[in-house]
Design a protein around this motif. Structure first.
Motif, PDB file in Angstrom:
ATOM      1  N   CYS A 126      46.628 -36.272  24.743  1.00 30.68           N
ATOM      2  CA  CYS A 126      48.077 -36.080  24.673  1.00 30.68           C
ATOM      3  C   CYS A 126      48.750 -36.744  25.863  1.00 30.68           C
ATOM      4  O   CYS A 126      49.786 -37.398  25.721  1.00 30.68           O
ATOM      5  CB  CYS A 126      48.433 -34.600  24.691  1.00 30.68           C
ATOM      6  N   ALA A 127      48.162 -36.536  27.035  1.00 27.98           N
ATOM      7  CA  ALA A 127      48.743 -37.114  28.245  1.00 27.98           C
ATOM      8  C   ALA A 127      48.820 -38.633  28.092  1.00 27.98           C
ATOM      9  O   ALA A 127      49.831 -39.253  28.419  1.00 27.98           O
ATOM     10  CB  ALA A 127      47.918 -36.727  29.468  1.00 27.98           C
ATOM     11  N   ALA A 128      47.754 -39.204  27.564  1.00 21.57           N
ATOM     12  CA  ALA A 128      47.729 -40.657  27.401  1.00 21.57           C
ATOM     13  C   ALA A 128      48.781 -41.107  26.387  1.00 21.57           C
ATOM     14  O   ALA A 128      49.489 -42.092  26.601  1.00 21.57           O
ATOM     15  CB  ALA A 128      46.338 -41.106  26.958  1.00 21.57           C
ATOM     16  N   ARG A 129      48.902 -40.352  25.312  1.00 16.97           N
ATOM     17  CA  ARG A 129      49.911 -40.713  24.304  1.00 16.97           C
ATOM     18  C   ARG A 129      51.313 -40.594  24.860  1.00 16.97           C
ATOM     19  O   ARG A 129      52.177 -41.413  24.596  1.00 16.97           O
ATOM     20  CB  ARG A 129      49.780 -39.800  23.073  1.00 16.97           C
ATOM     21  N   LEU A 130      51.487 -39.551  25.652  1.00 14.65           N
ATOM     22  CA  LEU A 130      52.794 -39.323  26.257  1.00 14.65           C
ATOM     23  C   LEU A 130      53.155 -40.474  27.180  1.00 14.65           C
ATOM     24  O   LEU A 130      54.256 -41.036  27.109  1.00 14.65           O
ATOM     25  CB  LEU A 130      52.730 -38.012  27.041  1.00 14.65           C
TER      26      LEU A 130
ATOM     27  N   SER C 154      63.212 -33.205  21.090  1.00 14.51           N
ATOM     28  CA  SER C 154      62.926 -31.862  21.572  1.00 14.51           C
ATOM     29  C   SER C 154      61.425 -31.778  21.808  1.00 14.51           C
ATOM     30  O   SER C 154      60.674 -32.666  21.418  1.00 14.51           O
ATOM     31  CB  SER C 154      63.347 -30.811  20.545  1.00 14.51           C
ATOM     32  N   ALA C 155      61.020 -30.683  22.434  1.00 15.91           N
ATOM     33  CA  ALA C 155      59.596 -30.525  22.722  1.00 15.91           C
ATOM     34  C   ALA C 155      58.780 -30.412  21.435  1.00 15.91           C
ATOM     35  O   ALA C 155      57.573 -30.605  21.430  1.00 15.91           O
ATOM     36  CB  ALA C 155      59.378 -29.305  23.608  1.00 15.91           C
ATOM     37  N   ARG C 156      59.466 -30.105  20.345  1.00 10.80           N
ATOM     38  CA  ARG C 156      58.790 -30.047  19.045  1.00 10.80           C
ATOM     39  C   ARG C 156      58.285 -31.398  18.586  1.00 10.80           C
ATOM     40  O   ARG C 156      57.417 -31.500  17.742  1.00 10.80           O
ATOM     41  CB  ARG C 156      59.772 -29.585  17.973  1.00 10.80           C
ATOM     42  N   ASP C 157      58.915 -32.452  19.128  1.00 10.29           N
ATOM     43  CA  ASP C 157      58.571 -33.800  18.675  1.00 10.29           C
ATOM     44  C   ASP C 157      57.481 -34.458  19.496  1.00 10.29           C
ATOM     45  O   ASP C 157      57.249 -35.652  19.361  1.00 10.29           O
ATOM     46  CB  ASP C 157      59.833 -34.671  18.711  1.00 10.29           C
ATOM     47  N   GLY C 160      51.542 -35.496  18.155  1.00 11.02           N
ATOM     48  CA  GLY C 160      50.306 -34.776  17.862  1.00 11.02           C
ATOM     49  C   GLY C 160      50.392 -33.263  17.960  1.00 11.02           C
ATOM     50  O   GLY C 160      49.390 -32.576  17.831  1.00 11.02           O
ATOM     51  N   LEU C 161      51.606 -32.759  18.193  1.00 13.48           N
ATOM     52  CA  LEU C 161      51.735 -31.318  18.396  1.00 13.48           C
ATOM     53  C   LEU C 161      51.251 -30.528  17.181  1.00 13.48           C
ATOM     54  O   LEU C 161      50.527 -29.556  17.306  1.00 13.48           O
ATOM     55  CB  LEU C 161      53.198 -30.971  18.707  1.00 13.48           C
ATOM     56  N   LYS C 162      51.632 -30.991  16.003  1.00 13.93           N
ATOM     57  CA  LYS C 162      51.273 -30.273  14.773  1.00 13.93           C
ATOM     58  C   LYS C 162      49.760 -30.216  14.603  1.00 13.93           C
ATOM     59  O   LYS C 162      49.200 -29.177  14.285  1.00 13.93           O
ATOM     60  CB  LYS C 162      51.883 -30.979  13.558  1.00 13.93           C
ATOM     61  N   LEU C 169      44.120 -25.699  18.991  1.00 14.60           N
ATOM     62  CA  LEU C 169      43.912 -26.094  20.386  1.00 14.60           C
ATOM     63  C   LEU C 169      45.058 -25.679  21.301  1.00 14.60           C
ATOM     64  O   LEU C 169      44.996 -25.881  22.507  1.00 14.60           O
ATOM     65  CB  LEU C 169      43.678 -27.602  20.474  1.00 14.60           C
ATOM     66  N   LEU C 170      46.091 -25.108  20.708  1.00 19.16           N
ATOM     67  CA  LEU C 170      47.170 -24.605  21.561  1.00 19.16           C
ATOM     68  C   LEU C 170      47.105 -23.086  21.681  1.00 19.16           C
ATOM     69  O   LEU C 170      47.922 -22.473  22.333  1.00 19.16           O
ATOM     70  CB  LEU C 170      48.538 -25.035  21.006  1.00 19.16           C
ATOM     71  N   ASP C 171      46.084 -22.513  21.015  1.00 20.72           N
ATOM     72  CA  ASP C 171      45.928 -21.063  21.102  1.00 20.72           C
ATOM     73  C   ASP C 171      45.519 -20.673  22.503  1.00 20.72           C
ATOM     74  O   ASP C 171      44.810 -21.402  23.183  1.00 20.72           O
ATOM     75  CB  ASP C 171      44.808 -20.582  20.154  1.00 20.72           C
TER      76      ASP C 171
END
Lengths: 262, 200, 200
Positions: A126-130, C154-157, C160-162, C169-171
């Motif tokens: 994620c960090a890399a993608r960010l 927004s932070a929702r965007d 890869g969040l979804k 992995l966000l648990d």
């Protein structure tokens, strides 16, 4: 999840793998903690992190720590704590479960470790993608010439949260540092000694050892005694100089005696 | 041409100074003609909130003159709060409701009238209820505006000293003129006992 | 409406930082509705060299990302972030609101002094509300400045969040049986995270 891998590590290790392991050891400073090291080691397994052999990984880690110790590298405590934990985990994975034993099974612990590794890897990705995104000031831009037409000037005072917190920390630590100011408690100043002597000498018509003029609480602790003795002596000299007292000593290192002079 | 128009639009928007056609051409892919694109772009912005205007030899985007009044509120000169003001503000935020005497006790110096007035005027602090102590002194508390400015949900969300220290925000310099102290400037988080000192 | 569109166009062009509708409305004549005008304006700038983008609660004009190559002169060198800082930032963004202890648990190392400091100073993170767990630890969240910098609405965007959420992995998964591992000493659990916050 962890395959039971009873390999003792006795098999011959391919050269490339050995080289990689050595590179790891030499580069121990480059790791951001035990989890990072585990993640790097797990890459040699080239499998989905969820299917990783935790047992194998534990062995790799323990071997790493052993070799690092042989090279007399200073290993931070958290590496050793992780090693101890992995050794424990390894024993849990290898031994048949003891039904009387409480706590989570080896498999559960292994699954959690695999989860942590996967999560860390995911965060790295994620960090890399960010960081790879289009970024303000590099790929897209704000107005180069914001129009702050200065016709009606108004002064606005501002401060950041950081300023605020630092200011508070500054005030409060000044408070907290007061104990250090109290270090001066060990010092009995000449002014204090003079004041004390002036008050006491009026009652002392007879020769009196100046040591007996030391203030209360300054005769025990050597540092305090030294300070009080020196200042009392200096104050005594001051009194003699102004003609209000006499000082005598019967021999070298003999007690100094002070008497009021009328 | 639409593409070239996009290009000069972006360049003119992002540039801090007016650009002339030569500069634009130099930055655009070979064979582009900014002069022609400018004509189109100028037309496109006619009557809009922003216009494309010629400034000397160059071109720039400017707010339409009739909308200048919208910009007036943006004309502000920002200055850092004085140390006295920020310290007073910090104490109010952390200790509210707090009286002037209490602020002075914590700061160790008297609080000037001007400092409090300034904070009141900025609407970062306001008067709280009077304290039920002799003299019934007024107290100060922080305002919504304060929380808004500092991006806080409530004053209680301010980190404590221990947390400030953990975050490395605590300035560990000894007070001016003070004696140096053990462990000062030490990277590691402190001699035991030191930590307790920062417990709030 | 055309007039209101002109107004917000002028204001947004003039400002380097995002403006929210409240700010815009405050500057516009009474009775204006920036929200509706924004919809029109956004459409108008679609596909152009400059676009209207949403940043958190605010709106801003930004050059189209594909034209970045024209603006090399305007590139601002940002301070190079350490790997630790980048990872910490990503963890805060994806797990917010997140405590220091949680960041440390995910990275497996303590968050070094200065890392959080640096991110705060860049105004990419700020303090969120305290967690309702023992010790009421402070949390960190990302700022509008962060969203602006990375071109996120927004932070929702976040990319890869979804998928991360779907993969669990966000648990905030506590270690089995509470048998701690190194670096998990002070774990706080079960506060609503990115996960619940963004469940629509």
């Amino acid at each position: 999840m962890a395959e039971n891998d009873f390999d003792d590590g006795a098999r011959p290790v391919p050269l490339a793998e050995r080289r990689a392991a050595e590179a790891l050891i030499v580069d121990v400073d480059g790791f951001e903690g035990p989890l990072d090291l585990l993640l790097t080691l797990s890459r040699t397994q080239k499998v989905d992190l969820r299917r990783i052999s935790v047992l194998h990984l534990a062995q790799q880690y323990l071997a790493f720590v052993e070799r690092a110790k042989a090279l007399r590298l200073e290993l931070a405590a958290d590496y050793l704590v992780m090693a101890a934990w992995l050794a424990f985990l390894k024993s849990r994975l290898l031994l048949p479960p003891d039904p009387t034993e409480e706590g989570p099974s080896g498999e559960e612990l292994a699954a959690h470790l695999a989860f942590q590794l996967e999560r860390l890897q995911a965060m790295r990705d994620c960090a890399a993608r960010l960081m790879g995104r289009d970024r303000l000031g590099r790929d897209f831009f704000a107005r180069g010439l914001p129009e702050d037409v200065t016709r009606r000037r108004e002064t606005r005072y501002t401060a950041t949260l950081l300023d605020l917190m630092q200011a508070y920390a500054r005030i409060r630590t000044r408070d907290e540092f007061r104990p250090f100011v109290m270090d001066r408690d060990a010092i009995f100043t000449m002014e204090q000694a003079l004041e004390r002597l002036r008050g006491l000498i009026g009652f002392a018509g007879a020769w009196t050892d100046i040591v007996s003029y030391l203030p209360e609480g300054f005769s025990g602790d050597p540092a305090r005694r030294r300070s009080a003795t020196a200042s009392t002596f200096a104050a005594a000299l001051e009194l003699v100089k102004e003609g209000s007292a006499e000082l005598r000593q019967s021999g070298i290192f003999a007690p100094l005696e002070l008497r009021r002079k009328d | 041409m639409a593409e070239q128009e996009r290009m000069i639009e972006a360049m003119l928007f992002a540039s801090a100074t007016p650009l002339d056609t030569r500069e634009m051409a130099a930055r655009m892919p070979h064979g582009c003609d900014p002069a022609e694109a400018l004509v189109h772009l100028r037309k496109r912005y006619e009557g809009r909130g922003v216009n494309l205007v010629k400034v000397g030899d160059g071109w720039a985007m400017r707010t339409a003159p009739d909308l200048g009044y919208l910009m007036r509120r943006e004309v502000v000169e920002t200055r850092k709060l004085s140390r006295a003001a920020i310290e007073t503000l910090a104490i109010i935020a952390y200790h509210q409701p707090v009286t002037r005497a209490e602020i002075e006790e914590i700061r160790g110096v008297s609080v000037s009238r001007g400092t409090v007035d300034q904070l009141l005027e900025m609407e970062w602090i306001r008067f709280g209820r009077r304290k039920m102590t002799p003299g019934r002194p007024v107290t100060f508390v922080v305002t919504e505006g304060f929380l808004d400015h500092f991006g806080l949900e409530s004053a209680r969300d301010l980190p404590g000293l221990k947390e400030l220290r953990a975050a490395g925000l605590l300035d560990n310099r000894p007070p001016p003129g003070g004696l140096g102290q053990p462990g000062e400037g030490d990277e590691d988080e402190g001699a035991p006992g030191q930590n307790e000192l920062f417990e709030d």
